[in-house]
Design a protein around this motif. Structure first.
Motif, PDB file in Angstrom:
ATOM      1  N   GLU A   1      41.997  43.934  37.324  1.00 43.06           N
ATOM      2  CA  GLU A   1      41.509  44.147  35.963  1.00 43.06           C
ATOM      3  C   GLU A   1      41.835  45.575  35.509  1.00 43.06           C
ATOM      4  OE1 GLU A   1      38.156  41.302  34.237  1.00 43.06           O
ATOM      5  OE2 GLU A   1      37.396  42.860  35.573  1.00 43.06           O
TER       6      GLU A   1
ATOM      7  N   LYS B   1      39.556  44.407  28.568  1.00 43.50           N
ATOM      8  CA  LYS B   1      40.024  44.215  29.940  1.00 43.50           C
ATOM      9  C   LYS B   1      41.158  43.206  29.993  1.00 43.50           C
ATOM     10  CE  LYS B   1      36.379  45.917  32.700  1.00 43.50           C
ATOM     11  NZ  LYS B   1      35.325  45.728  33.680  1.00 43.50           N
TER      12      LYS B   1
ATOM     13  N   SER C   1      42.848  34.521  37.965  1.00 44.77           N
ATOM     14  CA  SER C   1      42.467  34.503  36.550  1.00 44.77           C
ATOM     15  C   SER C   1      41.210  33.654  36.344  1.00 44.77           C
ATOM     16  CB  SER C   1      43.576  33.898  35.695  1.00 44.77           C
ATOM     17  OG  SER C   1      44.698  34.694  35.754  1.00 44.77           O
TER      18      SER C   1
ATOM     19  N   PHE D   1      43.730  41.178  32.923  1.00 43.52           N
ATOM     20  CA  PHE D   1      43.935  40.872  34.346  1.00 43.52           C
ATOM     21  C   PHE D   1      45.443  40.885  34.584  1.00 43.52           C
ATOM     22  CE2 PHE D   1      43.866  37.629  37.914  1.00 43.52           C
ATOM     23  CZ  PHE D   1      43.241  38.465  38.827  1.00 43.52           C
TER      24      PHE D   1
ATOM     25  N   SER E   1      41.474  48.141  32.121  1.00 38.25           N
ATOM     26  CA  SER E   1      40.916  48.272  30.783  1.00 38.25           C
ATOM     27  C   SER E   1      41.862  49.121  29.929  1.00 38.25           C
ATOM     28  CB  SER E   1      39.494  48.823  30.901  1.00 38.25           C
ATOM     29  OG  SER E   1      39.393  50.052  30.309  1.00 38.25           O
TER      30      SER E   1
ATOM     31  N   VAL F   1      38.242  35.617  37.365  1.00 33.93           N
ATOM     32  CA  VAL F   1      37.884  36.626  36.363  1.00 33.93           C
ATOM     33  C   VAL F   1      37.210  35.956  35.166  1.00 33.93           C
ATOM     34  CG1 VAL F   1      38.852  38.294  34.739  1.00 33.93           C
ATOM     35  CG2 VAL F   1      39.638  38.263  37.101  1.00 33.93           C
TER      36      VAL F   1
END
Lengths: 62, 194, 380, 285, 222
Positions: free
Chosen positions: C193, C20, E26, C22, C195, E29
Motif C-alpha cells: 500500500e 492509498k 488486492s 496497492f 499513499s 486490501v
C-alpha cells in the motif's frame, strides 16, 4: 615568440591565402589597404602561411 | 571533544583550506539574515560590517561577474549602475570577471579576475577587501575558497540566491534595493567620519 | 492525461489529501514521476528496473512528459541525461546493478557539473556469474561519487523520496544529483500500500536560470562558457581550482541537509531509540529489522532501530547521538562486503560495539530469524 | 539568442578587457560572416594552446567561422586535442567525457527543442577521430539511427594525438604509431559510408586547404541537421606533432595524399537534403 | 483468522502465480486487511519454475522477499513436485504447523514416506483440485487455472471473501489500467483478455470457475 612570420608589404596583395592557412585565430590581420600584418606575439611560427603565399610575401623570422 | 565553531576569517589559511560548509557553517534561512565570518547575523549588522570593511580598506575592489557585466536581461543595467555607484562611494576599484574559462595562455591580473586563479589578481593589485557580485554561485564558491587559502583579502559576497559560506561576509537575495542601501550606508558613514 | 495544477511542494507533500494505492515499487515510480512535472525521461532496460521506465514511457504517451526515448546503453543514457540537464530541463532516468556499473563514469561527472538529475537505482548483484538478484553492493561504489544518496525502505519511501528528490536537488545552493536507491525486487516487484497525493497536482517547473552554473542554451551569459573545461594544465593554481571545485560539490551536499530534514523528516528515523541494542540499517534491511524487533519483544528483548534514509550526505552526528547509549549496534545488510557497517564503525564513538552483520547477498532474502539470532547473542 | 546577450552593461565598458570589447564591437554575432571575411573580424576562437601547424586547430577555426548561426549554436565536444581549445570558444559548449558526445548532444538538442520550440538552436558535435569512430562509436551511430537532428563533425587527425600519438580506427593501415608498434593491421574505417548507411541525410569529407569547401560542408551539414536529419562531416586534419612532419607541411600533405589517390573529398545529400539545400541556396541568390 | 498468514504459490512460468498473488493481495486490501505481494525474483520464462508470495495480516507487515515459512503452500502444477520444478526443494520445508497445501492435480500425487511423515508431524492439511481441467471446461482457457486455485483457496480458508476476490479480479482485468508485476505479466494480461470476447464474459466465466473450484476441492487424508 622566438620564431614568427613577417610580411613583406611590397609583395602582399591581400589575397588572404595566408589567413586561411593559419591555425591560430586573429593572428594574421587584413587591413583596409589590402595588406596583411602579423601579430608576432601570438604567431607560433609554423610556416604554413609562408607555403600558402603565392607571392613569397611571408617569411619566418627567427 | 568539543570543537569550537569554525570561523571564516581572512587567510592565508593554508595549502588547502576546508569548505566552510563542511565545517558546520550554515547559510541563513531568512531573507533578512546574512553571514559574518561564519555566524548568522541580521542583514543590517552585516551591512554595517561590510561598510566598515570597505571604508577601512587600503585597496578595496569590486569584482562584477557575467550576470551583471553583460546587459542580458531586464534589471541588469540598473544593478550595474548601482554597483558602479557603490564603488564610487566606497572608493573601490572595479575588476571584472567576464567569464569563467581557464584562460590561456595567461591572465592579465591588472584588468581581470578569473575564478580558477583569483589570487593572481588579488596579489597583483594588493587587494585587501573585495566584493563578489553577479558571479554564478558555483564559481563564486570555487574562487572564494581559493582566496581564503592563499591571500589575506577580506571577501564580501553579494548573492542573488542563498549566499556563500566561504565569504567573510555573505548576503543572500541581494537585489538592487539592498545594494543601494549599502551604498547609502557607506556614504553616510563617510560623512560621519569627516 | 489528467489536467494538472501546479502547487507548492509543501502542499503536495504535506497538506494535499492522500489516497492509498496497492501498487508495486515500479508503479510507485510512475506515480511519483506523474506528479513531478518532469520534462524528459530517457530509458534503457535492465532487470529489475525495466518496468518502472516502461511505466514512465506510458506517462509520456499519455502526455505527462514532453519527451522520452530509449538510449543505446546506460553510459549513453546517463550522458544524454546530462546533456538534457545542461540544456535546462527536468530529467529522470533509472537503472541498476550492471547498468549502474556501465554508466559509472557519468556519476562523478553529473555531480561535478552541478546537474540536478534525479535517477532511481534498483540494486542488483554485479558479479560474475551473472545475477539479476537483489544485492546492494553497487551502493558501496556509488557512495563517493559526489551525488546525494537516498535509500528507500519500501514503495512508499520510493514514491516520496523520488518526488522530494527533485525539489532538494534543484535548490540553487544544492544543485547536485540525487540517486534514489531501492532494493531490486524487494521494492520494485513487491506490491504494497502506497499513499499518494492527488494525480491532478504537480510540482512547479524547474527554473534553469537559478542554477549555480550557466545553462547551455545561448540564452544566458556568459556566452564564452565551457562546461566543464579541464582547468588548464599542471600547476599549483590549477590544482587549487580542482580541489576547490571538489570541495564545493561536497559542500553542496552539506547544504542539502536542511532540505532533507524538512522534506524527508530527517536523514534518519528511529524507533524505540532508548534500547540497549540498536539495529542500524537502510533499505529493505530496515523492514527485516522492524520484524525482528517485534519478534525480539516477544522474547522480552528490547531492541531499537535507526533507519538511515540518506547515506550522502551521511548522518554522522545523528548516528553518533542515537547510538551513544547503546551496548550493541547490529547492522544487517544485503551485500557481502558490509559497506554500511564500515560507515557506521567510522562514525560511532566506540566501534567495538558494532556487530558486523548479519548479511545476505546474491539475491537471498534475509529471514527475520537471522537478525533475531544476532539480537539474542547481543543480549546474552 | 537575444541580441542583448553580447552587450556590456552601461558603465562597465571601460573596465572590460580588450578581447571582450573587440568581440562586442567586431565579433561575428548576428552578422552572417564567413571565411571570405577572415582577417577582418574578431573570431569566436580566442588564443589557444594547440601545436604550431596543427591541422585540427585550423579546421576548428574554419568550422567555427562557418557556423551559420553562431548566436544560436551550442557545441558538444569530447576529450581530445580540440577540448584544449574549447575553453577559448565564445559560444556555449560542453565537454563531458571521452566518447559520449553524441549522447550528450542528443539530450541537449531535445531539451532545447522543448524549451525553445520553433526557434533555431543548432547543436553541433565536434570531436576527434578516436572519440567519434572508436570509443564513441555506439553513441554516434545510434544518434544517427534515431535521426537526432545533430551535425557531427569529426576532426580526423588519424591518431589519438592528445594522449601521445596512438593508433586509432581512422589511422591508415601499416602506420606505425604507439600501440601499433608493428604498424596498424587493419584499414582506415570507411566512416562516411557508415554514416550514410546509418541514416545521415548529409555526409561530406572536406579538408582545411580548401576553406570555402570546408565552410560549405559545415554550413550544409548544420542546415540539413536543423531541418532534415543527422549530418556528418569528416575533416582531414593532419597532425605534425605525432606524425612527425614539419608544421609547415600540414596542408601540402593533404594535397600529396590527394595526388597519390589515397585521400579524396566527397559530398552526399539525401534527396530531401538536396531539395532543401537547393531551396535555401536559391533563395539566397 | 490468525494475525498473519504467509502464502507461497509455486507453479510454472505462464500459469499466473504472479497474477494470482496480485489478485489475492488486492482482495485482502479490499477486505480491510494489509498485504504485501511479491514474485519470485527470476528472469523466468514459460514453464520454468516460478513462485510468488503473499503476506496477509491485520497488522503492519515488515518482512520482504521470499516467504521462507509459509502457512499455506499452493502448487499450481504437479511438475512442481513430481519433476521437482521448484527452487524451494525440499518442497514442504518451512511449512508451519497446521499449514495447508493446495495442489492443482487431477489425482493425488505419490508422496513418499518421509514427506507424509513430515506433513503428519505438522498436522498439515492437504487438498487437491483439478484446476487446469476446470479452467478449460468453464472458462475455456488454461490461463484461468490460477483463478480456480484462488477459488479453492477461499473454500478452505477465510482469508478473503468471494466478493472481495471478484472485485479484485474485476480491478485487475476490468479497467484500462495496466498492472505491472513484470513486463511479461503485462503481455500475458493482454493475451488473457484476448481469449474473451468481452470483459463481462471474462468476469462471468471466471466467477463461475471460482464457484466450481470451491465445490471441487477435495481434502486428502495424509
Amino acid at each position: 615568440m622566438y620564431v614568427a612570420a613577417k610580411v613583406d608589404e611590397n609583395k602582399c596583395n591581400g589575397c588572404k591565402l595566408c589567413i586561411w592557412s593559419c591555425p591560430d585565430p586573429n593572428v594574421i590581420i587584413l587591413h583596409p589597404n589590402k595588406k596583411v600584418s602579423i601579430n608576432q606575439s601570438r604567431c607560433k611560427g609554423c610556416g604554413l602561411c609562408v607555403i600558402a603565399c603565392k607571392r613569397e610575401a611571408l617569411s619566418i623570422d627567427s | 571533544m568539543a570543537i569550537p565553531q569554525y570561523r571564516v576569517l581572512p587567510g592565508p589559511e593554508g595549502y588547502l583550506p576546508p569548505a566552510a560548509a563542511g565545517m558546520g557553517v550554515i547559510l541563513p534561512r531568512k531573507k533578512d539574515e546574512a553571514l559574518v565570518e561564519g555566524a548568522i547575523v541580521t542583514r543590517e549588522e552585516a551591512m554595517e560590517k561590510a561598510a566598515e570593511k570597505l571604508l577601512s580598506a587600503k585597496k578595496p575592489y569590486i569584482f562584477p561577474g557575467p550576470l551583471v557585466l553583460w546587459n542580458w536581461k531586464e534589471g541588469v543595467a540598473e544593478k550595474a549602475q548601482a554597483i558602479i555607484a557603490l564603488a564610487k562611494a566606497a572608493n573601490a576599484g572595479i575588476i571584472p570577471m567576464p567569464d569563467y574559462r581557464p584562460k590561456y595562455p595567461m591572465i592579465n591580473p591588472a584588468v581581470e579576475i578569473n575564478p580558477n586563479h583569483p589570487n593572481l589578481t588579488i596579489w597583483h593589485n594588493k587587494i585587501d577587501v573585495c566584493v563578489f557580485v553577479g558571479v554564478h554561485c558555483h564559481y563564486a564558491n570555487v574562487a572564494l575558497k581559493i582566496i581564503r587559502g592563499g591571500t589575506d583579502c577580506y571577501t564580501i559576497a553579494f548573492c542573488a540566491e542563498m549566499g556563500h559560506e566561504d565569504a567573510m561576509i555573505s548576503f543572500r537575495e541581494m537585489g538592487l534595493a539592498e545594494i543601494k542601501q549599502l551604498t547609502d550606508l557607506i556614504t553616510r558613514k563617510k560623512g560621519e567620519s569627516r | 492525461m489528467i489536467t494538472q495544477k501546479i502547487v507548492d511542494p509543501d502542499y503536495l507533500f504535506f497538506q494535499s489529501e492522500r489516497s492509498k494505492m496497492f501498487i508495486t515499487g515500479s508503479e510507485a515510480v510512475s506515480e511519483a514521476i506523474k506528479r513531478a512535472n518532469v520534462d524528459m525521461a530517457i530509458a534503457y532496460p535492465i532487470t529489475p528496473q525495466s518496468e518502472s521506465m516502461h511505466l514512465v514511457g506510458d506517462l509520456y504517451a499519455e502526455g505527462y512528459l514532453k519527451d522520452y526515448f530509449r538510449g543505446e546503453n546506460e553510459f549513453s543514457v546517463m550522458s544524454a541525461v546530462a546533456g538534457a540537464a545542461m540544456g535546462g530541463v527536468r530529467v529522470f532516468t533509472a537503472t541498476g546493478g550492471p547498468g549502474t556499473m556501465r554508466a559509472f563514469e557519468m556519476f562523478p561527472t553529473w555531480a561535478g557539473a552541478r546537474l540536478p538529475v534525479v535517477c532511481a537505482f534498483f540494486t542488483r548483484g554485479v558479479n560474475s556469474p551473472l545475477t539479476i538478484q537483489p544485492d546492494t553492493i553497487e551502493m558501496a561504489y556509488m557512495l563517493d561519487t559526489g551525488i546525494m544518496i537516498f535509500h528507500a525502505e519500501n514503495a512508499q519511501d520510493l514514491y516520496d523520496m523520488l518526488l522530494k528528490a527533485f525539489v532538494i536537488a534543484e535548490q540553487p545552493e544544492v544543485h547536485i544529483p540525487v540517486g534514489v536507491f531501492a532494493d531490486g525486487f524487494f521494492v520494485t516487484h513487491t506490491r504494497d500500500e502506497v499513499s499518494t497525493a492527488p494525480a491532478d497536482l504537480k510540482l512547479p517547473a524547474y527554473d534553469p536560470y537559478s542554477s549555480p552554473v550557466p545553462v547551455m542554451d545561448m540564452n544566458n551569459v556568459p556566452l564564452r562558457q565551457m562546461r566543464d573545461p579541464f582547468v588548464m594544465k599542471s600547476n599549483f593554481i590549477s590544482y587549487a581550482a580542482h580541489a576547490s571545485w571538489q570541495q564545493e560539490v561536497a559542500a553542496a551536499a552539506q547544504r542539502a541537509r536542511r532540505y532533507i530534514d524538512h522534506y524527508l523528516g530527517g536523514l534518519v528515523e528511529s524507533e524505540n531509540p532508548g534500547a540497549d541494542i540498536m539495529i542500524v540499517a537502510s533499505g529493505t534491511a530496515v523492514s527485516q529489522g522492524r520484524a525482528a524487533i517485534i519478534a525480539a519483544a516477544g522474547e522480552g528483548i528490547d531492541v531499537g532501530l535507526l533507519k538511515i534514509k540518506c547515506l550522502r550526505p551521511f548522518p554522522t552526528e545523528e548516528i553518533k547521538a542515537l547510538t551513544r547509549h547503546c551496548k550493541a549496534i547490529i547492522v544487517p545488510e544485503f551485500n557481502r562486503i558490509g559497506w554500511l557497517a564500515r560507515e557506521i564503525k567510522a562514525v560511532v564513538e566506540d566501534n567495538s560495539k558494532v556487530v558486523d552483520g548479519p548479511r545476505v547477498f546474491g539475491g537471498m532474502t534475509m529471514p527475520t530469524e537471522m537478525i533475531l539470532e544476532s539480537i539474542r547473542r547481543c543480549s546474552a | 539568442m537575444k541580441s542583448d546577450l553580447w552587450q556590456i552593461s552601461p558603465g562597465f565598458e571601460e573596465v572590460m578587457p580588450a578581447e571582450y570589447r573587440e568581440l562586442v564591437d567586431n565579433g561575428p554575432f548576428g552578422k552572417k560572416l564567413g571565411v571570405a571575411d577572415m582577417g577582418t573580424f574578431k573570431e569566436l576562437l580566442e588564443e589557444h594552446p594547440l601545436c604550431a601547424g596543427c591541422g585540427l586547430a585550423l579546421s576548428l577555426r574554419l568550422t567555427l567561422i562557418a557556423l551559420p548561426n553562431p548566436e544560436d549554436t551550442i557545441i558538444v565536444g569530447a576529450t581530445g586535442c580540440s577540448s584544449l581549445a574549447f575553453p577559448q570558444v565564445s559560444v556555449h559548449n560542453i565537454h563531458s567525457l571521452f566518447g559520449n558526445q553524441n549522447a550528450v548532444a542528443t539530450g541537449l538538442k531535445r531539451a532545447l527543442s522543448l524549451r525553445f520550440p520553433g526557434q533555431v538552436k543548432d547543436v553541433v558535435v565536434i570531436a576527434g577521430d578516436g572519440a567519434t569512430c572508436d570509443i564513441g562509436l555506439e553513441a554516434v551511430v545510434h544518434s544517427w539511427f534515431r535521426g537526432e537532428k545533430l551535425a557531427t563533425i569529426m576532426l580526423d587527425n588519424e591518431a589519438y594525438a592528445n594522449t601521445g600519438g596512438q593508433e586509432s580506427g581512422m589511422s591508415r593501415i601499416g602506420t606505425v604509431l604507439n600501440m601499433a608498434p608493428q604498424g596498424k593491421k587493419f584499414s582506415k574505417v570507411n566512416f562516411p559510408e557508415i554514416a550514410k548507411a546509418a541514416g545521415c541525410a548529409y555526409v561530406a569529407v572536406a579538408e582545411p586547404s580548401r576553406p570555402k569547401r570546408l565552410e560549405q560542408a559545415v554550413r550544409r551539414a548544420i542546415l540539413v541537421a536543423r531541418e532534415i536529419g543527422p549530418a556528418y562531416v569528416q575533416l582531414f586534419t593532419p597532425c605534425p606533432t605525432n606524425y612527425k612532419f614539419k608544421p609547415s607541411e600540414t596542408l601540402s600533405l593533404i594535397k600529396k595524399r590527394e595526388q597519390e589517390g589515397v585521400f579524396q573529398t566527397m559530398e552526399y545529400l539525401s534527396p530531401e537534403a538536396e531539395a532543401y539545400i537547393k531551396q535555401i541556396e536559391e533563395a539566397k541568390r | 483468522m490468525q494475525a498473519k498468514t504467509f502464502i507461497r504459490m509455486s507453479g510454472l512460468g505462464g500459469q499466473g502465480v504472479v497474477t494470482a498473488a496480485h489478485i489475492l493481495g488486492s482482495a485482502a486490501v479490499r477486505s480491510g486487511l494489509l498485504s504485501t505481494v511479491n514474485p519470485f525474483f527470476g528472469a523466468e520464462k514459460r514453464l520454468a519454475p516460478a513462485e510468488s508470495y503473499v503476506r496477509i495480516s491485520s497488522q503492519t507487515i515488515h518482512e520482504r522477499g521470499e516467504v521462507l515459512f509459509p502457512d499455506i503452500i499452493m502448487i499450481f502444477h504437479p511438475h512442481v513436485i513430481t519433476l521437482g520444478k521448484s527452487y524451494t526443494m525440499p518442497f514442504f520445508d518451512g511449512l508451519q504447523k497446521q499449514g495447508k497445501i493446495i495442489i492443482n492435480a487431477p489425482e493425488p500425487l505419490p508422496l513418499n514416506e518421509s514427506e507424509r511423515a513430515q506433513l503428519a508431524a505438522l498436522n498439515a492439511r492437504l487438498y487437491y483440485i483439478s484446476a487446469t481441467r476446470l479452467a478449460l471446461e468453464i472458462a475455456g482457457t488454461e490461463l484461468s487455472s490460477n483463478i480456480a486455485m484462488l477459488g479453492a483457496l477461499i473454500a478452505v480458508t477465510d482469508l478473503v471473501s468471494q466478493q472481495a476476490l471478484e472485485e479484485a479480479l474485476a480491478e485487475r482485468f476490468g479497467g484500462t489500467k495496466k498492472f505491472v508485476a513484470s513486463g511479461t505479466t503485462a503481455a500475458l494480461d493482454d493475451v488473457l483478455k484476448s481469449k474473451f470476447t468481452k470483459l463481462a464474459q471474462l468476469m462471468d466465466k471466471n466467477i463461475a470457475l471460482i464457484e466450481q473450484a470451491k465445490s471441487s476441492i477435495q481434502e486428502h487424508v495424509i
